[in-house]
Design a protein around this motif. Structure first.
Motif, PDB file in Angstrom:
ATOM      1  N   GLY A 208       1.704  76.744  64.683  1.00  0.00           N
ATOM      2  CA  GLY A 208       2.289  77.298  65.530  1.00  0.00           C
ATOM      3  C   GLY A 208       2.191  78.871  66.004  1.00  0.00           C
ATOM      4  O   GLY A 208       1.569  79.564  65.081  1.00  0.00           O
ATOM      5  N   ALA A 209       2.629  79.465  67.295  1.00  0.00           N
ATOM      6  CA  ALA A 209       2.678  80.678  67.311  1.00  0.00           C
ATOM      7  C   ALA A 209       3.635  81.600  66.553  1.00  0.00           C
ATOM      8  O   ALA A 209       4.784  81.172  66.439  1.00  0.00           O
ATOM      9  CB  ALA A 209       2.684  81.004  68.912  1.00  0.00           C
ATOM     10  N   PRO A 210       3.241  82.880  66.117  1.00  0.00           N
ATOM     11  CA  PRO A 210       4.278  83.749  65.745  1.00  0.00           C
ATOM     12  C   PRO A 210       5.349  84.289  66.598  1.00  0.00           C
ATOM     13  O   PRO A 210       5.258  83.704  67.892  1.00  0.00           O
ATOM     14  CB  PRO A 210       3.393  84.857  65.248  1.00  0.00           C
ATOM     15  N   ALA A 211       6.473  84.818  66.106  1.00  0.00           N
ATOM     16  CA  ALA A 211       7.448  84.959  66.974  1.00  0.00           C
ATOM     17  C   ALA A 211       7.313  85.898  68.052  1.00  0.00           C
ATOM     18  O   ALA A 211       7.886  85.951  69.176  1.00  0.00           O
ATOM     19  CB  ALA A 211       8.678  85.405  66.031  1.00  0.00           C
ATOM     20  N   PHE A 214       2.394  86.925  73.350  1.00  0.00           N
ATOM     21  CA  PHE A 214       2.375  85.777  74.271  1.00  0.00           C
ATOM     22  C   PHE A 214       2.211  84.475  73.700  1.00  0.00           C
ATOM     23  O   PHE A 214       0.984  84.279  73.121  1.00  0.00           O
ATOM     24  CB  PHE A 214       1.517  86.366  75.359  1.00  0.00           C
ATOM     25  N   ALA A 215       2.931  83.273  73.831  1.00  0.00           N
ATOM     26  CA  ALA A 215       2.739  81.965  73.799  1.00  0.00           C
ATOM     27  C   ALA A 215       3.324  81.207  74.542  1.00  0.00           C
ATOM     28  O   ALA A 215       4.687  81.633  74.941  1.00  0.00           O
ATOM     29  CB  ALA A 215       2.709  81.760  72.376  1.00  0.00           C
ATOM     30  N   TYR A 216       3.497  79.865  74.824  1.00  0.00           N
ATOM     31  CA  TYR A 216       4.124  79.293  75.800  1.00  0.00           C
ATOM     32  C   TYR A 216       5.286  78.586  74.719  1.00  0.00           C
ATOM     33  O   TYR A 216       4.999  78.664  73.415  1.00  0.00           O
ATOM     34  CB  TYR A 216       3.381  78.053  76.272  1.00  0.00           C
ATOM     35  N   PRO A 221       8.835  76.875  67.537  1.00  0.00           N
ATOM     36  CA  PRO A 221       8.472  77.747  66.594  1.00  0.00           C
ATOM     37  C   PRO A 221       7.197  77.639  65.613  1.00  0.00           C
ATOM     38  O   PRO A 221       7.107  76.479  65.212  1.00  0.00           O
ATOM     39  CB  PRO A 221       9.856  77.918  65.807  1.00  0.00           C
ATOM     40  N   ARG A 222       7.037  78.514  64.895  1.00  0.00           N
ATOM     41  CA  ARG A 222       5.869  78.471  63.748  1.00  0.00           C
ATOM     42  C   ARG A 222       6.523  77.794  62.755  1.00  0.00           C
ATOM     43  O   ARG A 222       7.790  78.113  62.341  1.00  0.00           O
ATOM     44  CB  ARG A 222       5.494  79.858  63.271  1.00  0.00           C
ATOM     45  N   GLY A 343      13.001  72.499  66.187  1.00  0.00           N
ATOM     46  CA  GLY A 343      13.515  73.834  66.489  1.00  0.00           C
ATOM     47  C   GLY A 343      12.987  74.451  67.943  1.00  0.00           C
ATOM     48  O   GLY A 343      13.697  75.521  68.232  1.00  0.00           O
ATOM     49  N   PHE A 344      12.308  73.559  68.887  1.00  0.00           N
ATOM     50  CA  PHE A 344      11.972  73.885  69.959  1.00  0.00           C
ATOM     51  C   PHE A 344      12.997  74.311  71.090  1.00  0.00           C
ATOM     52  O   PHE A 344      13.838  73.564  70.994  1.00  0.00           O
ATOM     53  CB  PHE A 344      11.015  72.770  70.666  1.00  0.00           C
TER      54      PHE A 344
END
Ligand SMILES: [Fe+2]
Length: 402
Positions: A208-211, A214-216, A221-222, A343-344
């Motif tokens: 997953g993307a870091p906090a 930019f990411a969707y 969460p990561r 946690g989405f």
């Protein structure tokens, strides 16, 4: 110049560059082609163009700039969820000169608003913090360019623009093959002579993307996942390998393949008749076909977690932002359903990804020859129906190890 004004200039330039690319794609077409329905699963290009402008108006002008819409409730005809692709040409959408005028007028207003807003890291509105809403809009236009290219594959005699920018995701140290045009179809990079696999030990991996950055919403969460030991192919399945599968199993050939009458195949996208390049990655295959191939080969599709763990482990860099060798030529099907990460939280709206979660869609990872290089990142999750193959989809295989 302050940091904020320079980042605003950069956003303005990237909005401009995205629009230039959109116009380059449609430049060879006449109005009739822009309005024609080529496939019930693809919008006429005029709809995509109006939708690009309307989405920009909705977010950058109405939401951020608190301005009234230019054309009343026109926006409802450009709502992608309310209007299925097969009926979009029957809507009272903008066409011809009116459509071009709308694109320009919205852009002018969006730039006026950009001038007024605060977009630095401390901006109170999460839409503006680090320019999130602008990043979304730029990526949205790029992604619609890719959808438009799916349709352009069906336009007889269409010529891809000779574009400028390098896609530049070479496989480090392995392949001295330069992809120096933005639109190169079919993807041209050749598979290495000795195909190998990348082995990953079992254990915990971060996905997953870091906090920040930019990411969707669907990339966050990561979180940590537990993976059993596995290996993943160091290259997507090639045309030559796929042709062998079709011959041996009588399976469905990919979209745009035709028999050449002498035991081989030709590719027919854009109305051309070119011999199939055996070393190029197979493209335009459905999830069902990819899954069948993997079983036939004694392997399986990787899960999206495995794909991402392997990509991050392969150390993405500027030359290959996806990490995995050979990635970025074709979208790669995975075995995974498109589900929310634990946690989405939907942001900025539920219709971006939340409404698609479930077992209807399969996840694709990576990016294709038609994906803008700014959008290539190991955590990006694309999704589509498992029967779809007008998308630029291929795959690589994986298998369990001990
Ligand atoms: Fe859209």
């Amino acid at each position: 110049m302050t940091a904020q004004s320079s980042s605003k200039d950069a956003i303005g330039d990237r909005l401009e560059a995205a629009r230039k690319r959109t116009y380059e794609l449609i430049e060879p077409l006449d109005e009739e082609q822009l309005n024609r329905v080529y496939s019930p699963i693809l919008s006429p290009l005029a709809w995509d163009l109006g939708h690009i402008a309307n989405f920009e108006e909705l977010w950058l002008v109405q939401t951020i700039g608190e301005r009234e819409p230019l054309h009343g409730d026109l926006g409802r005809f450009y709502d992608a969820i309310e209007n299925p692709r097969k009926s979009r040409n029957e809507l009272p959408i903008l066409r011809d000169a009116e459509l071009r005028f709308y694109l320009a007028e919205v852009r002018e207003r969006a730039l006026e608003v950009l001038d007024e807003v605060e977009i630095d890291g401390d901006a109170e509105d999460p839409l503006l913090r680090d320019g999130f809403v602008y990043e979304t809009l730029i990526a949205h236009e790029h992604q619609h360019n890719e959808t438009m290219l799916q349709l352009l594959m069906m336009v007889d005699g269409y010529e891809l623009p000779e574009a400028v920018e390098s896609v530049g995701c070479l496989s480090p140290g392995q392949l001295p093959v330069q992809l120096d045009r933005q639109f190169e179809y079919p993807p041209v990079r050749e598979a290495p002579h000795a195909l190998s696999t990348i082995r990953l030990p079992g254990g915990e991996y971060e996905i997953g993307a870091p906090a920040t950055g930019f990411a969707y919403d669907n990339e966050r969460p990561r979180h940590v996942v537990e993976l059993a030991p596995f290996e993943i192919d160091s290259w997507p399945v090639t045309n030559g390998e796929y042709a062998q599968f079709v011959e041996e199993t009588g399976g469905e050939p990919p979209l745009y393949w035709e028999r050449d009458g002498e035991g081989g195949w030709i590719e027919t996208a854009m109305g051309r008749r070119e011999p199939l390049a055996p070393e190029a990655p197979a493209i335009h295959v459905s999830w069902h076909e990819a899954d069948a191939y993997a079983r036939w080969a004694g392997k399986r599709l990787p899960s999206e977690r495995e794909w991402e763990a392997a990509a991050r482990g392969a150390a993405p860099d500027r030359d290959n932002p996806l990490g995995l060798p050979g990635a970025g030529q074709v979208w790669e099907w995975t075995s995974s359903d498109f589900l929310a990460y634990p946690g989405f939280e939907a942001f900025p709206y539920e219709e971006y990804s939340q409404v698609f979660f479930g077992d209807t869609y399969k996840v694709l990872r990576g990016g294709s020859w038609a994906t803008h290089r700014e959008d290539l990142r190991p955590g990006f999750r694309n999704w589509d129906l498992p029967e779809r193959r007008q998308i630029f989809s291929g795959f690589r295989c994986a298998r369990d190890t001990r």
